[in-house]
Design a protein around this motif. Structure first.
Motif, PDB file in Angstrom:
ATOM      1  N   GLN A 159       0.844  -1.201   0.000  1.00  0.00           N
ATOM      2  CA  GLN A 159       0.000   0.000   0.000  1.00  0.00           C
ATOM      3  C   GLN A 159       0.882   1.255   0.000  1.00  0.00           C
ATOM      4  OE1 GLN A 159      -3.594   0.188   0.108  1.00  0.00           O
ATOM      5  NE2 GLN A 159      -3.299   2.363  -0.213  1.00  0.00           N
ATOM      6  N   ARG A 189      -2.230   0.613   9.663  1.00  0.00           N
ATOM      7  CA  ARG A 189      -0.890   0.201   9.208  1.00  0.00           C
ATOM      8  C   ARG A 189      -0.430   0.975   7.977  1.00  0.00           C
ATOM      9  NH1 ARG A 189      -3.875  -5.450   8.627  1.00  0.00           N
ATOM     10  NH2 ARG A 189      -5.391  -4.883   7.041  1.00  0.00           N
ATOM     11  N   LEU A 291      -8.867   3.286   1.594  1.00  0.00           N
ATOM     12  CA  LEU A 291     -10.180   2.651   1.489  1.00  0.00           C
ATOM     13  C   LEU A 291     -10.155   1.314   2.255  1.00  0.00           C
ATOM     14  CD1 LEU A 291     -11.009   3.422  -2.268  1.00  0.00           C
ATOM     15  CD2 LEU A 291     -11.641   4.764  -0.238  1.00  0.00           C
TER      16      LEU A 291
HETATM   17  C1  NCD Z   1      -6.433  -0.669   4.574  1.00  0.00           C
HETATM   18  C2  NCD Z   1      -5.916  -1.850   5.346  1.00  0.00           C
HETATM   19  O1  NCD Z   1      -6.432  -2.962   5.223  1.00  0.00           O
HETATM   20  O2  NCD Z   1      -4.973  -1.635   6.076  1.00  0.00           O
HETATM   21  N1  NCD Z   1      -7.063  -0.987   3.383  1.00  0.00           N
HETATM   22  C3  NCD Z   1      -6.324  -1.383   2.294  1.00  0.00           C
HETATM   23  O3  NCD Z   1      -5.561  -2.323   2.341  1.00  0.00           O
HETATM   24  N2  NCD Z   1      -6.464  -0.681   1.166  1.00  0.00           N
HETATM   25  C4  NCD Z   1      -7.115   0.324   5.410  1.00  0.00           C
HETATM   26  C5  NCD Z   1      -8.314  -0.046   6.236  1.00  0.00           C
HETATM   27  O4  NCD Z   1      -8.679  -1.201   6.397  1.00  0.00           O
HETATM   28  O5  NCD Z   1      -8.925   0.879   6.781  1.00  0.00           O
END
Ligand code: NCD
Length: 328
Positions: A159, A189, A291
Motif C-alpha cells: 500500500q 498500518r 479505502l
Molecule cells: C487498509 C488496510 O487494510 O490496512 N485498506 C487497504 O488495504 N487498502 C485500510 C483499512 O482497512 O482501513
C-alpha cells in the motif's frame, strides 16, 4: 518498526541469495530496508505495467508456470483482488484461500498452514493477518516468497508503495512534499508504512492529525527524529489543510479496539472531510485514502478532481504487478 511476533522487522530473510538485477528482496514484509534505488525501480516497473495494461491484450507470460497463493485472515477487497488480477495478468496460476473456510477455522496454526501451502507447490504467498509480525514468522517457514498484504496495526508495504506512486503521479516530486495523515494513526498500518517510506526522501514535512487516543506510535516518531524528518502532531484538521499537498485520510479501525467500545465511540467521526475542507486546501493537492471509506470522507467530495482515492486504488494493480515480477 516493532512487531508482535516473529523475527525483528528489517531482517527480511536471506535476501543476498536472491540478488538479481539489483533486486535483493526475497520477501516484501515492510518498506524499512528498501533503498531509494529500489523504490525507483518499483516505480519505473509499475509505470511499465500500466503501459502493458493499456494494450488490447493485457496478459503477459512473465510468470507462466509459477504458482501464487493468496491467503487473507482479515477482510480485504482492494489488496486481495488487485493481487489476484495482477498475478493473472502476469499468467501465474492463482490459488485463493478463504482463511475462514480453511482448516484455520479448525484451529490450524499459521506455521502448519504455510508449510502445507509450500508442500502443494506455491512459489509465493500473498498474506494478510490480524497479528502484527505474522508475515515475518511465515517467512521463516516458507521456502518461497512472502508478500505482506497487511499485518495487524504494523505494516502495509505494498500500500505504501502504491501511495508513493500515486503522489508522484498526481503531485510530482516527493522531495519537499507536505502531507497530512489523518485519523487512526495508532492502529492504521498504511500510514505507518507510508511515513517510513517518505522518511527516505528530502525535506518532507508530515502533519499527524489524530485524537490523543490514536496518535502515531512512538517507534515511527523515533525513526523520524533519527532521520531528522520534520513532523507535527496536531488535533485540529482545518488548521493543517491549507499547508499540505496531500491529505491522507484513514478509517478509524473499529476492529482493533476490542472491547474498548467507548474509546471507539469517542473517536469515530472525529475528522470528516467535506466540501468545506476542500475549499481550504490548495488547488493543486489531493485527498487520498487507502479505502474502505466509512463516514470520514463525505460522498460530495468524490466529485472534486482532487479526490484521488479511486485512482489510488487503481494504481495498486500496477504496483503489485511490478512487485510480483521483481520478487519472482
Ligand atoms: C487498509 C488496510 O487494510 O490496512 N485498506 C487497504 O488495504 N487498502 C485500510 C483499512 O482497512 O482501513
Amino acid at each position: 518498526m516493532t512487531a508482535e511476533v516473529g523475527r525483528a522487522p528489517g531482517t527480511v530473510g536471506p535476501g543476498a541469495r536472491h540478488e538479481r538485477d539489483g533486486w535483493r528482496h526475497r520477501h516484501v514484509l515492510d518498506v524499512d530496508d528498501f533503498t531509494l534505488d529500489e523504490i525507483e525501480l518499483v516505480m519505473a516497473t509499475a509505470a511499465e505495467m500500466k503501459e502493458i495494461l493499456a494494450r488490447p491484450i493485457k496478459k503477459v507470460p512473465t510468470l507462466r508456470g509459477t504458482s501464487v497463493t493468496i491467503i487473507f485472515w482479515e477482510a480485504s477487497t482492494r489488496t486481495r483482488v488487485s493481487f489476484e488480477v495482477a498475478a493473472k495478468n502476469l499468467s501465474a496460476d492463482v490459488v485463493n484461500i478463504a482463511a475462514q473456510a480453511s482448516s484455520v477455522a479448525k484451529g490450524e496454526s499459521l506455521v502448519d498452514t504455510i508449510r502445507t501451502i509450500e508442500a502443494l507447490g506455491a512459489d509465493m504467498i500473498v498474506m494478510r493477518h490480524a497479528i502484527s509480525g505474522a508475515p515475518y514468522l511465515a517467512a521463516e517457514h516458507f521456502g518461497g516468497h512472502i508478500l505482506n498484504g497487511g499485518d495487524g496495526w504494523h505494516a502495509h508495504p505494498t500500500q505504501a508503495l502504491l501511495d508513493l506512486y500515486t503522489i508522484r503521479k498526481e503531485i510530482g516530486a516527493i522531495d519537499g512534499l507536505r502531507i497530512a495523515m489523518v485519523g487512526d494513526l495508532a492502529q492504521g498500518r498504511t500510514v505507518r508504512s507510508l511515513a517510513y517510506l517518505l522518511s527516505k526522501f528530502q525535506d518532507v514535512k508530515m502533519y499527524f492529525v489524530a485524537p490523543p487516543l490514536l496518535k502515531m506510535k512512538e517507534d515511527i516518531l523515533e525513526h523520524l527524529r533519527e532521520r531528522k524528518v520534520q513532523f507535527f502532531e496536531e488535533t485540529a484538521l482545518d488548521k493543517v489543510l491549507p499547508e499540505v499537498d496531500v491529505v491522507y485520510q484513514t478509517r478509524i479501525q473499529k476492529e482493533r479496539f476490542g472491547d474498548r467500545i467507548e474509546d471507539y465511540e469517542k473517536c469515530r467521526g472525529i475528522y470528516i472531510l467535506t466540501l468545506d475542507s476542500l475549499a481550504r486546501m490548495k488547488t493543486k493537492s489531493i485527498v487520498m485514502h487507502p479505502l474502505p471509506r466509512l463516514e470520514e470522507i463525505a460522498m460530495e467530495v468524490d466529485q472534486d478532481p482532487r479526490a484521488g482515492y479511486f485512482r489510488q486504488a487503481q494504481n495498486g494493480l500496477y504496483v503489485r504487478m511490478a512487485l510480483l515480477t521483481m520478487v519472482l
